[in-house]
Write a protein that holds these residues in place. Sequence first.
Motif, PDB file in Angstrom:
ATOM      1  N   ILE A  63       3.710   3.273   2.833  1.00 10.36           N
ATOM      2  CA  ILE A  63       5.073   3.210   2.674  1.00 10.36           C
ATOM      3  C   ILE A  63       5.275   2.203   1.625  1.00 10.36           C
ATOM      4  O   ILE A  63       6.183   2.194   0.554  1.00 10.36           O
ATOM      5  CB  ILE A  63       5.825   2.362   3.944  1.00 10.36           C
ATOM      6  CG1 ILE A  63       5.784   3.439   5.186  1.00 10.36           C
ATOM      7  CG2 ILE A  63       7.113   1.576   3.654  1.00 10.36           C
ATOM      8  CD1 ILE A  63       6.318   3.023   6.300  1.00 10.36           C
ATOM      9  N   VAL A  64       4.187   1.243   1.260  1.00  7.27           N
ATOM     10  CA  VAL A  64       4.467   0.193   0.031  1.00  7.27           C
ATOM     11  C   VAL A  64       4.378   1.131  -1.305  1.00  7.27           C
ATOM     12  O   VAL A  64       5.037   0.752  -2.207  1.00  7.27           O
ATOM     13  CB  VAL A  64       3.363  -0.899   0.202  1.00  7.27           C
ATOM     14  CG1 VAL A  64       3.129  -1.864  -1.012  1.00  7.27           C
ATOM     15  CG2 VAL A  64       3.647  -1.653   1.538  1.00  7.27           C
ATOM     16  N   GLU A  65       3.513   1.987  -1.112  1.00  7.10           N
ATOM     17  CA  GLU A  65       3.108   2.809  -2.685  1.00  7.10           C
ATOM     18  C   GLU A  65       4.484   3.446  -2.752  1.00  7.10           C
ATOM     19  O   GLU A  65       4.706   3.682  -4.117  1.00  7.10           O
ATOM     20  CB  GLU A  65       2.091   3.720  -2.203  1.00  7.10           C
ATOM     21  CG  GLU A  65       0.673   3.008  -2.175  1.00  7.10           C
ATOM     22  CD  GLU A  65      -0.532   4.255  -1.752  1.00  7.10           C
ATOM     23  OE1 GLU A  65      -1.668   3.598  -2.268  1.00  7.10           O
ATOM     24  OE2 GLU A  65      -0.263   4.940  -1.145  1.00  7.10           O
ATOM     25  N   GLN A  66       5.399   3.968  -2.003  1.00  2.00           N
ATOM     26  CA  GLN A  66       6.534   4.910  -2.086  1.00  2.00           C
ATOM     27  C   GLN A  66       7.569   3.822  -2.505  1.00  2.00           C
ATOM     28  O   GLN A  66       8.516   4.317  -3.374  1.00  2.00           O
ATOM     29  CB  GLN A  66       6.879   5.552  -0.725  1.00  2.00           C
ATOM     30  CG  GLN A  66       5.755   6.610  -0.322  1.00  2.00           C
ATOM     31  CD  GLN A  66       6.097   7.098   1.062  1.00  2.00           C
ATOM     32  OE1 GLN A  66       7.303   6.968   1.565  1.00  2.00           O
ATOM     33  NE2 GLN A  66       5.335   7.789   1.709  1.00  2.00           N
ATOM     34  N   THR A  67       7.658   2.630  -2.274  1.00  2.00           N
ATOM     35  CA  THR A  67       8.801   1.768  -2.341  1.00  2.00           C
ATOM     36  C   THR A  67       8.497   0.644  -3.356  1.00  2.00           C
ATOM     37  O   THR A  67       9.543  -0.086  -3.921  1.00  2.00           O
ATOM     38  CB  THR A  67       9.181   1.061  -1.007  1.00  2.00           C
ATOM     39  OG1 THR A  67       8.020   0.215  -0.640  1.00  2.00           O
ATOM     40  CG2 THR A  67       9.644   2.005   0.022  1.00  2.00           C
ATOM     41  N   ALA A  68       7.209   0.614  -3.930  1.00  2.00           N
ATOM     42  CA  ALA A  68       6.911  -0.494  -4.882  1.00  2.00           C
ATOM     43  C   ALA A  68       7.491  -0.345  -6.230  1.00  2.00           C
ATOM     44  O   ALA A  68       8.133  -1.426  -6.809  1.00  2.00           O
ATOM     45  CB  ALA A  68       5.366  -0.513  -5.194  1.00  2.00           C
ATOM     46  N   GLY A  69       7.996   0.666  -6.619  1.00  2.05           N
ATOM     47  CA  GLY A  69       8.472   1.167  -7.816  1.00  2.05           C
ATOM     48  C   GLY A  69      10.173   0.541  -7.969  1.00  2.05           C
ATOM     49  O   GLY A  69      10.418   0.260  -8.789  1.00  2.05           O
ATOM     50  N   ARG A  70      10.557   0.110  -6.672  1.00  2.00           N
ATOM     51  CA  ARG A  70      11.921  -0.263  -6.507  1.00  2.00           C
ATOM     52  C   ARG A  70      11.930  -1.860  -6.490  1.00  2.00           C
ATOM     53  O   ARG A  70      12.946  -2.564  -6.416  1.00  2.00           O
ATOM     54  CB  ARG A  70      12.704   0.095  -5.198  1.00  2.00           C
ATOM     55  CG  ARG A  70      12.717   1.540  -5.223  1.00  2.00           C
ATOM     56  CD  ARG A  70      13.301   1.996  -3.714  1.00  2.00           C
ATOM     57  NE  ARG A  70      13.198   3.498  -3.519  1.00  2.00           N
ATOM     58  CZ  ARG A  70      13.199   4.057  -2.191  1.00  2.00           C
ATOM     59  NH1 ARG A  70      13.856   3.219  -1.008  1.00  2.00           N
ATOM     60  NH2 ARG A  70      13.131   5.122  -1.940  1.00  2.00           N
ATOM     61  N   LYS A  73      -1.416  -4.127   8.671  1.00  2.00           N
ATOM     62  CA  LYS A  73      -1.443  -2.878   8.557  1.00  2.00           C
ATOM     63  C   LYS A  73      -1.626  -2.382   7.134  1.00  2.00           C
ATOM     64  O   LYS A  73      -1.552  -1.293   6.683  1.00  2.00           O
ATOM     65  CB  LYS A  73      -0.290  -2.082   9.334  1.00  2.00           C
ATOM     66  CG  LYS A  73      -0.465  -2.211  10.777  1.00  2.00           C
ATOM     67  CD  LYS A  73       0.701  -1.527  11.362  1.00  2.00           C
ATOM     68  CE  LYS A  73       0.462  -1.570  13.102  1.00  2.00           C
ATOM     69  NZ  LYS A  73       1.709  -1.033  13.792  1.00  2.00           N
ATOM     70  N   ILE A  74      -1.437  -3.365   6.186  1.00  2.00           N
ATOM     71  CA  ILE A  74      -1.565  -3.097   4.649  1.00  2.00           C
ATOM     72  C   ILE A  74      -2.988  -3.706   4.140  1.00  2.00           C
ATOM     73  O   ILE A  74      -3.558  -4.690   4.859  1.00  2.00           O
ATOM     74  CB  ILE A  74      -0.631  -3.496   4.083  1.00  2.00           C
ATOM     75  CG1 ILE A  74      -0.294  -5.124   3.704  1.00  2.00           C
ATOM     76  CG2 ILE A  74       1.087  -2.987   4.458  1.00  2.00           C
ATOM     77  CD1 ILE A  74       0.712  -5.549   3.077  1.00  2.00           C
ATOM     78  N   GLY A  75      -3.419  -2.932   3.129  1.00  2.00           N
ATOM     79  CA  GLY A  75      -4.464  -3.431   2.572  1.00  2.00           C
ATOM     80  C   GLY A  75      -4.590  -3.588   0.995  1.00  2.00           C
ATOM     81  O   GLY A  75      -3.570  -3.643   0.263  1.00  2.00           O
TER      82      GLY A  75
END
Length: 208
Positions: A5-12, A26-28
Amino acid sequence: MSDSIVEQTAGRLATITFLDLSYCCKIGPRALEAIGKHCKVLVSLRRNMHPLDNADKPPQDDEANAIAATMPRLKHLEMAYNLVSTTGILKILASCSELEYLDLRGCWDADDLDEKFFKEKFPKLKVLGPVIMDAMDYRMDEWDYCSDYSDGSEYLSWGYPASELDDFDIYDALWGDDEDNMVLDELELRFYEGINEDAGMSGWPLSP
């Protein structure tokens, strides 16, 4: 929240300068790397963990490596109770040359980085930890700092020369000759600045 999810939204999130990812188990490193690649102006990152979440786990430098590789502009970094090791911290210090504040409290696998090391190598960097000062030790240090008299002082804190107390009981000096009335003579009470914040914690009422 997960790495994907972070990878999908980081660009924003390209314009953010502050990010708090504390207690997100749950993130790393994948998420941190994505954030670092897209958030080029990020200067403050919080990645604190709860002590119980990482208890009895081996050190892991994956997240530290991701931070070092993608977040060179960091000025403020918090990694309390992280599994980072000395090697990971050194990589961050080598890559993040603008770092001004580093929180390593509870990072026990980096406890060989002591105060002397940071003062010699990074004198302008403010560091908390890895060792955690006990609250009671801190309060005792404050009281010691407030003392006006050393053990070898010729005057005691209540104003009597030590030499004059050799020939009579110390309680006579304090209370006078009339034990029934027990009246204090010239009692001196002092208040010191700098300890009011902790007074309530010690059971003392705060000054008005």
